[in-house]
Design an enzyme around this catalytic site. Structure first.
Site, PDB file in Angstrom:
ATOM      1  N   GLY B   8       0.844  -1.175  -0.038  1.00 34.28           N
ATOM      2  CA  GLY B   8      -0.425  -0.138   0.047  1.00 34.28           C
ATOM      3  C   GLY B   8       0.857   1.416  -0.069  1.00 34.28           C
ATOM      4  O   GLY B   8       2.203   1.148   0.936  1.00 34.28           O
ATOM      5  N   VAL B  77      -2.055  -7.734  -4.010  1.00 35.99           N
ATOM      6  CA  VAL B  77      -1.576  -8.757  -2.659  1.00 35.99           C
ATOM      7  C   VAL B  77      -2.511  -9.675  -2.768  1.00 35.99           C
ATOM      8  O   VAL B  77      -3.970  -9.565  -2.758  1.00 35.99           O
ATOM      9  CB  VAL B  77      -1.428  -8.521  -1.765  1.00 35.99           C
ATOM     10  CG1 VAL B  77      -1.594  -9.834  -0.259  1.00 35.99           C
ATOM     11  CG2 VAL B  77      -0.380  -7.193  -1.571  1.00 35.99           C
ATOM     12  N   GLU B 168     -18.892  16.907   1.775  1.00 26.99           N
ATOM     13  CA  GLU B 168     -18.442  18.273   0.740  1.00 26.99           C
ATOM     14  C   GLU B 168     -18.710  17.631  -0.514  1.00 26.99           C
ATOM     15  O   GLU B 168     -18.838  18.552  -1.182  1.00 26.99           O
ATOM     16  CB  GLU B 168     -16.723  17.277   0.596  1.00 26.99           C
ATOM     17  CG  GLU B 168     -15.940  17.178   1.838  1.00 26.99           C
ATOM     18  CD  GLU B 168     -15.026  16.628   2.036  1.00 26.99           C
ATOM     19  OE1 GLU B 168     -14.241  17.633   3.020  1.00 26.99           O
ATOM     20  OE2 GLU B 168     -14.858  15.982   1.913  1.00 26.99           O
ATOM     21  N   ALA B 313      -6.405  11.167   7.336  1.00 32.94           N
ATOM     22  CA  ALA B 313      -4.726  11.281   6.616  1.00 32.94           C
ATOM     23  C   ALA B 313      -3.783  11.202   7.842  1.00 32.94           C
ATOM     24  O   ALA B 313      -2.716  11.107   7.807  1.00 32.94           O
ATOM     25  CB  ALA B 313      -4.650  11.701   5.223  1.00 32.94           C
TER      26      ALA B 313
END
Lengths: 428, 428
Positions: B8, B77, B168, B313
């Site tokens: 990732g 994967v 948003e 994040a």
């Protein structure tokens, strides 16, 4: 109220629309299958990751918003009935007083349309993105594989067709592999990338003077591009191309060889040439139908030097303007003028500081030609915003030897499998 | 040579890789299904045409090129064998000394995965492009139709889920319809666009303080967004959503409701929560397997305030850094440190001058919050080039009330129909 229907929002269509915009007693309907105008001459840069799709495309509605007499529809024309002055679209029939056809061309495989799967052409943003995906996926797969034969095939790119588009694609791959990618991989040396231009004619860039084409050939060779001229592709499959008895194994074949005008299924009463282009009169109208005009790549205009005008943006722009002005002359009761092409020359770019320019008897190449190419393209990029953004990206790339975001965007947006086979709709 | 495999390249994975990059006696293999790192917090802006995909994505190879001990593979994967310290990928098996899992989440339909066709989620660039296509196609179809009922359905947008992403998206559609699009159409008034947020919980933005969520609700209402809270969607189809006995007819439904961790098919010996996230120890390792770490949205870390850390994040970045440092401590024979989360607060943006910010006890909204949001996002955009380009586009949009290129890019790049049904591959 005179109703002008324009089909196609490319260089010819948009120019005609703008010339007729906000003129009295005219209403305009512009139809395009896309919702944007595309700056086609830079499409190869999207395919090669140097620019993003948004840099060279502008929504038609933006460009035409301030002309209150223009209505834009996103739609596809299905047939054209010249006798009844009517076109049929996927959202209904539309009558017209004047019809302007400017739909351009799509790529063409000369009866081998199944080659498309193995060798996409470059006419739309979706195709540019697909080419980018294939090129970058080839490097990714080469980095993963441990089989040297598979790796060699993955690092081999074949471009069929040695016109300006083929040369630009080959030059970009050459430059990217020689300058940009080298530091990004651990298991492969991108400099070993083999790039072939396969051209049926005796030389590439047939529309240019032989000495300029020859200099372009040298410039391409310096970027590692091998040119096979007088070579007719006889088959394309998932593993490469066949050229008579010769064969090149390649995982990525791109098509820049033939085009055919849009509109073959329209059942229209008009004579076409063997590329499907509609043969037009001196005023760009269709013989027998003075209220119907054709412009841009879709038109076969042979009243200048007795050869049809090439499929280039300047030709399309001039034709679009001439058509609009003749419609206005009609409405004022004036006599139409025949279309006079003002030849501004042609140019092709190969790579950084490498290009060729031919304007009448003036011919030059190298850095001056490249700078000319750069300035002309920046100048003609439609909107101010795009110009600045593109200039910035190019500046960045020039000084860093980097390229833009080499994103591989999957075609599939779904996470979960769908049971029904996905239908592919065929545009005309 | 210690081999660290990172799966990732999102916020957690890239941070771990950078911390370990060019460190002695370590070699790193980073695997991602994409070839780029995505700045997820701005993905809704790509869906809403404010930014292009290239503005918020950067090739992983670019970001990691200068770390000579990192090899990047684009791949998927397929299974993880913790006992044998081995992962299986679509390009072969890979052994590891340390494994860092940071694959994130995908959207989830709670057992109704067939809803995806009618209500795409927003986790990838392909999905953002698809959402953009659907939203802009709805306006195009509304402009074409003459049926008022069909037009109303086309001008109705339903967003399922009232978290930051849903807010948003709804805010952007509201702003676009009220400010940007109005001058572009002749047959419709985009201001009549109806936008619904359908949220199962009693209020939207459940992770924020009630008074902030309430102010966000008012800001959304000013943009024409109708909020249906305590409303559980019971069905989604091509024509709208069912909420118990109530129904909203809509041509465009977007999904911002549930997520589920990637990696469900990995057959891995690790405990997960009901969202599929792997439950980790205080040092972010998997219980029983100290050489295996999980970071970012894929991790369920409940050692801070006794609730799992949110999928944001800043959490992912801090976890990625902590994982890398614990690996380095291991190699130096030092004792690992438990992960300490440094809570920097949260924010959500609704539109021009409309946002909410919550940092501990500090809460504010309106223009100051919006400016904070803007500066923080610009600051964290990874590369200098992106920052400048995004700033320019936002500046342009702010002063012109315009949006970026609202391109509708066809999913299909082919001109000619293919006979075989196109197979859709299911990622894990």
């Amino acid at each position: 109220m005179t109703h002008v229907v324009i089909v196609g929002g490319g260089f010819a269509g948009i120019k005609a629309a703008r010339e007729l915009g906000n003129k009295k007693d005219i209403r305009i309907t512009l139809i395009d299958r896309k919702n944007y105008h595309l700056f086609q001459p830079l499409l190869y840069q999207v395919a090669m990751s140097a620019l993003g799709p948004g840099d060279i495309a502008e929504p038609l509605r933006n460009m035409l918003a301030h002309f209150r007499n223009i209505t834009v529809f996103k739609g596809i024309v299905e047939s054209v009935n010249l006798q009844e002055r009517k076109i049929s679209t996927d959202f209904g029939d539309i009558d017209y007083d004047y019809l302007v056809l400017a739909c351009g061309v799509k790529h063409h495989y000369f009866g081998n349309e199944h080659w498309e799967e193995y060798a996409p052409g470059l006419k739309t943003i979706a195709q540019a993105t697909e080419i980018r995906r294939r090129v970058m996926e080839a490097y990714e797969a080469a980095e993963r594989t441990t089989d040297p034969v598979a790796r060699k095939k993955l690092l081999t790119f074949v471009i069929v067709g040695g016109g300006p588009t083929g040369v630009e694609l080959a030059g970009s791959i050459g430059e990217m592999s020689r300058h940009t990618l080298s530091k990004f991989y651990r298991n492969i040396d991108p400099k070993l990338t083999r790039i072939f231009i396969v051209e049926a004619a005796p030389r590439i860039l047939g529309s240019f003077a032989p000495e300029l084409a020859s200099r372009a050939t040298r410039a391409l060779e310096q970027l590692g591009v091998q040119i096979w001229s007088s070579s007719m592709v006889t088959n394309v499959d998932a593993n490469g191309v066949q050229i008579g008895n010769e064969r090149i194994e390649s995982a990525t074949v791109l098509w820049a060889a033939g085009v055919r005008a849009i509109g073959q299924g329209w059942n229209m009463d008009a004579e076409t040439d063997r590329s499907g282009r509609i043969i037009v009169e001196e005023d760009l109208s269709v013989p027998g139908y003075p209220e119907v005009f054709v412009g841009g790549d879709q038109a076969h205009f042979a009243h200048y030097n007795n050869v049809p005008l090439p499929g280039m943006a300047p030709v399309a722009v001039q034709e679009g303007r001439a058509i609009a002005r003749n419609i206005l002359r009609d409405l004022k009761g004036k006599v139409r003028k025949p279309f006079k092409y003002n030849d501004k020359g042609q140019m092709a770019t190969i790579g950084r500081n490498k290009a060729i320019v031919e304007v009448g008897k003036l011919k030059f190449d190298g850095a001056p030609a490249w700078l000319t190419w750069l300035l002309v393209h920046i100048y003609y990029l439609t909107t101010f915003k795009h110009r600045i953004l593109v200039l910035m990206q190019w500046g960045w790339s020039y000084f860093t030897f980097g390229y833009g975001a080499r994103l591989i965007v999957n075609k599939e947006w779904r996470f979960y499998p769908q049971k029904k086979p996905c239908a592919t709709k065929t545009p005309s």
